[in-house]
Enzyme design. Structure first.
Site, mmCIF file in Angstrom:
data_model
loop_
_atom_site.group_PDB
_atom_site.id
_atom_site.type_symbol
_atom_site.label_atom_id
_atom_site.label_comp_id
_atom_site.label_asym_id
_atom_site.label_seq_id
_atom_site.Cartn_x
_atom_site.Cartn_y
_atom_site.Cartn_z
ATOM 1 N N TYR A 84 0.833 -1.204 0.000
ATOM 2 C CA TYR A 84 0.000 0.000 0.000
ATOM 3 C C TYR A 84 0.866 1.251 0.000
ATOM 4 O O TYR A 84 2.059 1.206 0.267
ATOM 5 C CB TYR A 84 -0.942 0.005 1.200
ATOM 6 C CG TYR A 84 -0.305 0.390 2.516
ATOM 7 C CD1 TYR A 84 -0.485 1.657 3.056
ATOM 8 C CD2 TYR A 84 0.484 -0.510 3.229
ATOM 9 C CE1 TYR A 84 0.091 2.022 4.264
ATOM 10 C CE2 TYR A 84 1.074 -0.165 4.439
ATOM 11 C CZ TYR A 84 0.869 1.109 4.957
ATOM 12 O OH TYR A 84 1.452 1.466 6.142
ATOM 13 N N ARG A 106 8.278 4.016 -4.801
ATOM 14 C CA ARG A 106 8.339 3.036 -3.709
ATOM 15 C C ARG A 106 7.305 1.932 -3.913
ATOM 16 O O ARG A 106 7.567 0.760 -3.595
ATOM 17 C CB ARG A 106 8.120 3.713 -2.358
ATOM 18 C CG ARG A 106 8.289 2.739 -1.190
ATOM 19 C CD ARG A 106 8.249 3.437 0.154
ATOM 20 N NE ARG A 106 6.967 4.083 0.399
ATOM 21 C CZ ARG A 106 6.699 4.813 1.480
ATOM 22 N NH1 ARG A 106 7.634 4.993 2.397
ATOM 23 N NH2 ARG A 106 5.524 5.380 1.646
ATOM 24 N N LYS A 110 6.586 -2.037 1.908
ATOM 25 C CA LYS A 110 5.409 -1.426 2.533
ATOM 26 C C LYS A 110 4.196 -2.338 2.346
ATOM 27 O O LYS A 110 3.315 -2.086 1.519
ATOM 28 C CB LYS A 110 5.154 -0.033 1.962
ATOM 29 C CG LYS A 110 4.219 0.816 2.822
ATOM 30 C CD LYS A 110 4.188 2.246 2.324
ATOM 31 C CE LYS A 110 3.204 3.103 3.095
ATOM 32 N NZ LYS A 110 3.617 3.356 4.495
ATOM 33 N N ARG A 143 -7.272 -20.719 -1.676
ATOM 34 C CA ARG A 143 -6.288 -20.551 -0.613
ATOM 35 C C ARG A 143 -5.158 -21.573 -0.709
ATOM 36 O O ARG A 143 -5.383 -22.778 -0.635
ATOM 37 C CB ARG A 143 -6.961 -20.647 0.753
ATOM 38 C CG ARG A 143 -6.032 -20.239 1.908
ATOM 39 C CD ARG A 143 -6.749 -20.286 3.246
ATOM 40 N NE ARG A 143 -5.878 -19.780 4.296
ATOM 41 C CZ ARG A 143 -4.934 -20.495 4.910
ATOM 42 N NH1 ARG A 143 -4.732 -21.757 4.560
ATOM 43 N NH2 ARG A 143 -4.187 -19.964 5.866
ATOM 44 N N GLU A 145 11.826 2.463 14.451
ATOM 45 C CA GLU A 145 10.950 3.531 13.964
ATOM 46 C C GLU A 145 9.681 3.550 14.797
ATOM 47 O O GLU A 145 9.476 2.729 15.684
ATOM 48 C CB GLU A 145 10.616 3.312 12.481
ATOM 49 C CG GLU A 145 9.990 1.971 12.175
ATOM 50 C CD GLU A 145 9.947 1.674 10.681
ATOM 51 O OE1 GLU A 145 10.031 2.613 9.876
ATOM 52 O OE2 GLU A 145 9.817 0.488 10.337
ATOM 53 N N LEU A 152 11.064 1.198 7.244
ATOM 54 C CA LEU A 152 10.470 1.624 5.985
ATOM 55 C C LEU A 152 11.283 2.785 5.419
ATOM 56 O O LEU A 152 11.678 3.692 6.156
ATOM 57 C CB LEU A 152 9.023 2.065 6.209
ATOM 58 C CG LEU A 152 8.280 2.492 4.944
ATOM 59 C CD1 LEU A 152 8.039 1.297 4.021
ATOM 60 C CD2 LEU A 152 6.961 3.153 5.294
#
Length: 284
Positions: free
Chosen positions: A33, A52, A148, A100, A180, A204
């Site tokens: 995301y 990114r 991310k 799945r 972070e 990140l």
């Protein structure tokens, strides 16, 4: 009023937006995301977020269903359709829907979803004047934090730990060093030096981080990219965080201990001012 959201090529009312129960983002957190801020109806640091995004997808061997130009147009259309002056555009791409299985499916088509969030007063947040309070917690996330992904359960738990302690956020600590915040990059200021964790798999690679460090160096501020301990943080003159939605946000307390004078410092104030001014000049 219902928002207009984007789902797999279509702009639809939010109540009509649907994704398969077999989507791997739902079943495996197999997705990435980005969040892009909107100020004065324009996108902040869009190019950095797009770059990114592609890196995250590549690291997970995942297809990108849109070009950069198409992505920009989708962002702009959602900002227009939802009349966003200040707020956020959230983007998520998953590997898609498949029966799945832990192995990656070979023929699944990526799922792409975007929506907006209106955030009036985003640039003039009271927290920027008051400062944040943070607590320290053990960093228990997976090892590839540079990607991310939508695997945000532990950061969510960290936010709740902070809330329970009467704080705003948590700084995560691994092997004695701060990595972070739960949704931001962490910094301290000692003397005339800004110190923040070096890039690696442990954190990140923040888009706002990159811009702020660039602006700091251009303003002749000294920057050290290295790991720092919580003990160093408690002895710092200032502390702050950066993120796409917080920009530059001062930290005035860690684990109940005031940082510096217990009030937002001049470095964080100046960097926030520079970042907002310069980013708006380049906003699209």
């Amino acid at each position: 009023m219902s928002r207009t959201v984007y789902v797999n090529g279509n702009y639809v009312p939010e109540e009509d937006a649907k994704v398969s129960v077999f989507d791997r983002g739902f079943l495996f957190a197999d997705g990435v995301y980005e969040v892009t801020s909107v100020l004065q109806g324009k996108l902040i640091d869009f190019d950095g977020h797009a770059v990114r995004l592609q890196r995250s997808l590549s690291e997970l061997d995942m297809k990108n269903p849109v070009t950069k130009d198409e992505l920009l147009e989708i962002h702009r259309e959602l900002v227009r359709a939802n009349d966003i002056d200040e707020g956020l555009v959230y983007l998520q791409i998953t590997r898609g829907a498949a029966d799945r299985d832990f192995a990656f499916p070979e023929d699944a088509e990526p799922t792409i979803v975007l929506f907006t969030q209106a955030k009036p007063g985003l640039a003039d947040s009271p927290k920027a004047k008051q400062g944040m309070k943070v607590i320290s917690i053990e960093d228990q996330r997976w090892g590839r934090r540079d990607i991310k992904t939508v695997q945000l359960l532990y950061p969510s738990m960290g936010k709740m730990m902070a809330k329970a302690a009467g704080a705003d956020d948590a700084w995560m600590v691994e092997d004695g060093f701060v990595t972070e915040g739960t949704s931001n990059n962490a910094y301290i200021v000692k003397g005339n030096t800004i110190i923040t964790r070096h890039l690696g798999n442990e954190i990140l690679h923040g888009i706002t981080r990159a811009a702020v460090l660039k602006f700091a160096r251009e303003a002749q501020m000294k920057v050290e990219e290295r790991a720092f301990t919580m003990e160093e943080a408690l002895q710092a003159d200032e502390a702050f965080v950066t993120s796409a939605s917080a920009f530059v946000m001062p930290v005035v307390e860690i684990d109940g201990n005031p940082i510096g004078k217990g009030a937002p410092g001049s470095v964080a104030y100046r960097l926030r001012e520079i970042y907002l001014d310069e980013s708006l000049k380049k906003a699209v």
